[in-house]
Design an enzyme around this catalytic site. Structure first.
Site, PDB file in Angstrom:
ATOM      1  CE1 TYR A  72      -4.234   1.823   0.013  1.00 46.36           C
ATOM      2  CE2 TYR A  72      -2.891   3.566   1.340  1.00 46.36           C
ATOM      3  CZ  TYR A  72      -4.101   3.421   1.100  1.00 46.36           C
ATOM      4  OH  TYR A  72      -5.095   3.901   0.744  1.00 46.36           O
ATOM      5  CG  PHE A 124      -7.152  17.142 -24.794  1.00 46.18           C
ATOM      6  CD1 PHE A 124      -7.672  16.550 -26.190  1.00 46.18           C
ATOM      7  CD2 PHE A 124      -7.212  16.211 -23.900  1.00 46.18           C
ATOM      8  CE1 PHE A 124      -8.152  14.922 -25.940  1.00 46.18           C
ATOM      9  CE2 PHE A 124      -7.615  15.056 -23.694  1.00 46.18           C
ATOM     10  CZ  PHE A 124      -8.252  14.532 -25.239  1.00 46.18           C
ATOM     11  CB  THR A 125     -12.292  16.938 -25.093  1.00 48.27           C
ATOM     12  OG1 THR A 125     -11.294  15.525 -24.019  1.00 48.27           O
ATOM     13  CG2 THR A 125     -12.823  16.609 -25.657  1.00 48.27           C
ATOM     14  CG  ASP A 215      -0.738  17.401 -22.540  1.00 46.67           C
ATOM     15  OD1 ASP A 215      -0.881  16.609 -22.204  1.00 46.67           O
ATOM     16  OD2 ASP A 215      -2.486  17.388 -22.363  1.00 46.67           O
ATOM     17  CE  LYS A 258      -3.995   9.854 -24.470  1.00 47.74           C
ATOM     18  NZ  LYS A 258      -4.927   9.669 -22.944  1.00 47.74           N
ATOM     19  NE  ARG A 382     -11.873  14.136 -30.475  1.00 45.73           N
ATOM     20  CZ  ARG A 382     -11.573  13.349 -28.958  1.00 45.73           C
ATOM     21  NH1 ARG A 382     -10.809  13.600 -28.430  1.00 45.73           N
ATOM     22  NH2 ARG A 382     -13.064  13.749 -28.627  1.00 45.73           N
ATOM     23  CG  PHE A 449     -16.417  13.887 -26.809  1.00 46.31           C
ATOM     24  CD1 PHE A 449     -16.343  14.253 -26.277  1.00 46.31           C
ATOM     25  CD2 PHE A 449     -15.621  12.036 -26.425  1.00 46.31           C
ATOM     26  CE1 PHE A 449     -15.598  14.594 -24.944  1.00 46.31           C
ATOM     27  CE2 PHE A 449     -14.964  12.822 -25.875  1.00 46.31           C
ATOM     28  CZ  PHE A 449     -14.438  13.921 -25.565  1.00 46.31           C
TER      29      PHE A 449
HETATM   30  N1  PM9 Z   1      -6.861  11.575 -24.945  1.00 47.13           N
HETATM   31  C1  PM9 Z   1      -7.673  10.259 -26.509  1.00 47.13           C
HETATM   32  O1  PM9 Z   1      -8.047   9.955 -27.265  1.00 47.13           O
HETATM   33  C2  PM9 Z   1      -8.253   9.958 -24.721  1.00 47.13           C
HETATM   34  C3  PM9 Z   1      -9.243  10.508 -24.357  1.00 47.13           C
HETATM   35  S1  PM9 Z   1     -10.826  10.682 -25.343  1.00 47.13           S
HETATM   36  C4  PM9 Z   1     -11.166  12.447 -24.575  1.00 47.13           C
HETATM   37  O2  PM9 Z   1      -7.024  11.516 -27.579  1.00 47.13           O
HETATM   38  C5  PM9 Z   1      -4.717  15.497 -24.438  1.00 47.13           C
HETATM   39  C6  PM9 Z   1      -3.525  15.462 -25.220  1.00 47.13           C
HETATM   40  C7  PM9 Z   1      -4.858  13.817 -24.599  1.00 47.13           C
HETATM   41  C8  PM9 Z   1      -5.822  13.089 -23.517  1.00 47.13           C
HETATM   42  C9  PM9 Z   1      -6.489  11.560 -23.610  1.00 47.13           C
HETATM   43  C10 PM9 Z   1      -5.332  13.178 -22.019  1.00 47.13           C
HETATM   44  C11 PM9 Z   1      -6.260  12.546 -21.074  1.00 47.13           C
HETATM   45  C12 PM9 Z   1      -5.084  14.730 -21.978  1.00 47.13           C
HETATM   46  N2  PM9 Z   1      -4.244  15.632 -22.621  1.00 47.13           N
HETATM   47  O3  PM9 Z   1      -7.061   9.852 -21.179  1.00 47.13           O
HETATM   48  O4  PM9 Z   1      -7.180  10.990 -19.086  1.00 47.13           O
HETATM   49  O5  PM9 Z   1      -5.086  13.711 -25.563  1.00 47.13           O
HETATM   50  O6  PM9 Z   1      -5.063   9.497 -19.593  1.00 47.13           O
HETATM   51  O7  PM9 Z   1      -5.709  11.949 -20.600  1.00 47.13           O
HETATM   52  C13 PM9 Z   1      -7.594  10.281 -25.725  1.00 47.13           C
HETATM   53  P1  PM9 Z   1      -6.728  10.512 -19.975  1.00 47.13           P
END
Ligand code: PM9
Length: 458
Positions: A72, A124-125, A215, A258, A382, A449
């Site tokens: 833990y 970004f969303t 980011d 990623k 997108r 979305f």
């Molecule tokens: N990106 C993508 O498919 C996964 C979710 S779609 C809303 O591109 C950036 C530049 C991203 C991103 C996720 C996140 C969030 C932050 N910044 O999915 O929470 O492309 O690990 O990261 C998606 P997490």
């Protein structure tokens, strides 16, 4: 003829996808409300929905998972991950999170006061969601060219310094908690930021004492573009370039799903001692102990190894050039795409692909649904659907870029898969006139979305 590098890996484990008939695909997308997010993965032959968490891990990463220390507190895998992030990114402090948005939540909550402004190189969303949820207004300060799919520039993700200066003059430096600089810029088509731009942003921010948080979700891809395109970097390693990039920042949010080459994980990193103390307090409430932050020990081990693998030149070269191969095939056939081809996917320009549809008829959503129906290739909208609504007016944000993203998972597909996707898109393009637009039949209030449902316009 351009050379595309062969796969720098051998396949050790295979997964056999289903190949549905056309009739079955039509039924599946109808059941999913014409939203590719709502399709079952097993109904997709080639899944280009996202490059997030869809990476194939290496044998070394899988071996690392066997030495997961699931204590833990004080897991040795956390110590490995922490040391790796410090070594490869150069930050003083690291706070683990379950994924990128966990880091965004902590950063936004700690730094943003209601009524302030957060500028960034395109939204970004999830990032904008957290900024707005904490009372800030997002301001797009990316160069104008990034909103034009046709303009081919080497660093289309750059920040426009005049726009940043104008915002400082307009709202006052005290109302800008930090600048969000994404490397690369996802919604602009995976476009990179130049080292010069990062250096210039740092200089301007230093004049005003402004903080810059990156980011860094796709920073290795950004570093590859710097190596290939920017003067003075051809002989530097990806590791050296990444370190220099982050030397111009105060901290970063990372989605390890990623460029971390894992299926789950993230972190928030920074140099400021006080911010670190507060982030450590907060991570306990939302993510878990500061020695796991929502990740299991084995995930942290795989993440640490993934970071080291992601800076290997042969890996990142193949990664980016495989995507260029798909893009180049489409460009050669006259299919409209965002130019230049970015680091994590090919973005179809849905406005030009389906010129008979208005943006309110959701061309990108429609195109993504039809690509699946025709070929079993899953992609992601997108455009206006992802853009959501303005919190104040309730009107749709109508982004200039209305795109369908073909996002390529890392180390998963071969050039033959790229050919299948390219052939399907080219065939759809030839028969595009008969495609009818979609409308919402269910619209969720936040990040719509993901769960929205659609049907054909009357
Ligand atoms: N990106 C993508 O498919 C996964 C979710 S779609 C809303 O591109 C950036 C530049 C991203 C991103 C996720 C996140 C969030 C932050 N910044 O999915 O929470 O492309 O690990 O990261 C998606 P997490």
């Amino acid at each position: 003829m351009k050379h595309y590098p062969a796969e720098p890996y051998r396949i050790k484990v295979v997964e056999t996808p289903n190949m549905l008939s056309k009739e079955e695909r039509y039924a599946a997308i109808k059941e999913a409300g014409y939203n590719t997010f709502l399709l079952k993965s097993e109904d997709c032959y080639i899944d280009f929905l996202t490059d997030s968490g869809t990476n194939a891990m290496s044998d070394r990463q899988w071996a690392g998972m066997m030495i997961g220390d699931e204590a833990y507190a004080g897991s040795r895998n956390w110590l490995h991950l922490e040391a790796t992030v410090k070594e490869y990114f150069g930050f003083k402090h690291v706070v683990p999170t379950h994924q990128g948005r966990g880091a965004e939540n902590i950063l936004s909550t700690l730094l943003i006061k209601p009524g302030t402004y957060v500028p960034g190189n395109m939204y970004f969303t999830t990032t904008r969601y957290h900024q707005e949820a904490n009372g800030a207004t997002f301001r797009d300060i990316i160069i104008d060219e990034a909103h034009n799919p046709e303009i081919d520039l080497p660093f289309k993700g750059n920040i426009d310094l005049n726009k940043l200066q104008a915002l400082i003059d307009e709202v006052g430096v005290e109302n800008i908690p930090y600048i969000c600089l994404a490397v690369t810029v996802n919604l602009a088509g995976g476009q990179p930021v130049s080292m010069k731009n990062m250096r210039d942003v740092r200089k301007l921010c230093d004049r005003y004492g402004l903080k810059v948080f990156y980011d860094c979700t796709r920073c290795m891809e950004n570093a590859y573009f710097i190596k290939m395109r920017e003067d003075g970097y051809a002989d530097k390693t990806i590791k050296e370039i990444v370190l220099e990039m982050f030397s111009y920042s105060d901290g970063a949010t990372m989605s390890g799903k990623k460029d971390g080459l894992v299926n789950m994980g993230g972190f928030l990193a920074m140099n400021d001692d006080e911010l670190y103390t507060r982030a450590r307090e907060m991570v306990v409430v939302f993510e878990g102990m500061p020695s796991y932050g929502g990740m299991s020990g084995r995930d942290m081990e795989a993440f640490a190894i993934g970071i080291k693998e992601s800076v290997q030149f042969e890996y990142i070269q193949h990664r980016v050039e495989q995507i260029a191969y798909l893009g180049d095939r489409l460009i050669a056939a006259g299919v409209p795409v965002i130019k230049p081809i970015g680091g994590h996917g090919v973005f179809l320009d849905a406005r030009l692909f389906l010129p008979h549809l208005t943006q309110e008829q959701l061309p990108a959503q429609t195109l993504a649904a039809h690509l699946y129906m025709e070929s079993g290739v899953r992609s992601m909208e997108r455009g206006i659907v992802s853009g959501g609504r303005c919190k104040i007016t309730g009107k749709n944000h109508a982004p200039k870029l209305e795109t369908v993203r073909l996002t390529i998972p890392r180390r998963v597909y071969t050039y033959a898969h790229m050919d299948i996707a390219a052939d399907a898109i080219i065939s759809l393009y030839k028969n595009r006139d008969s495609i009818r637009g979609l409308k919402f039949v269910y619209e969720p209030p936040m990040l719509r979305f993901f769960n929205a449902r659609f049907d054909y316009c009357d």
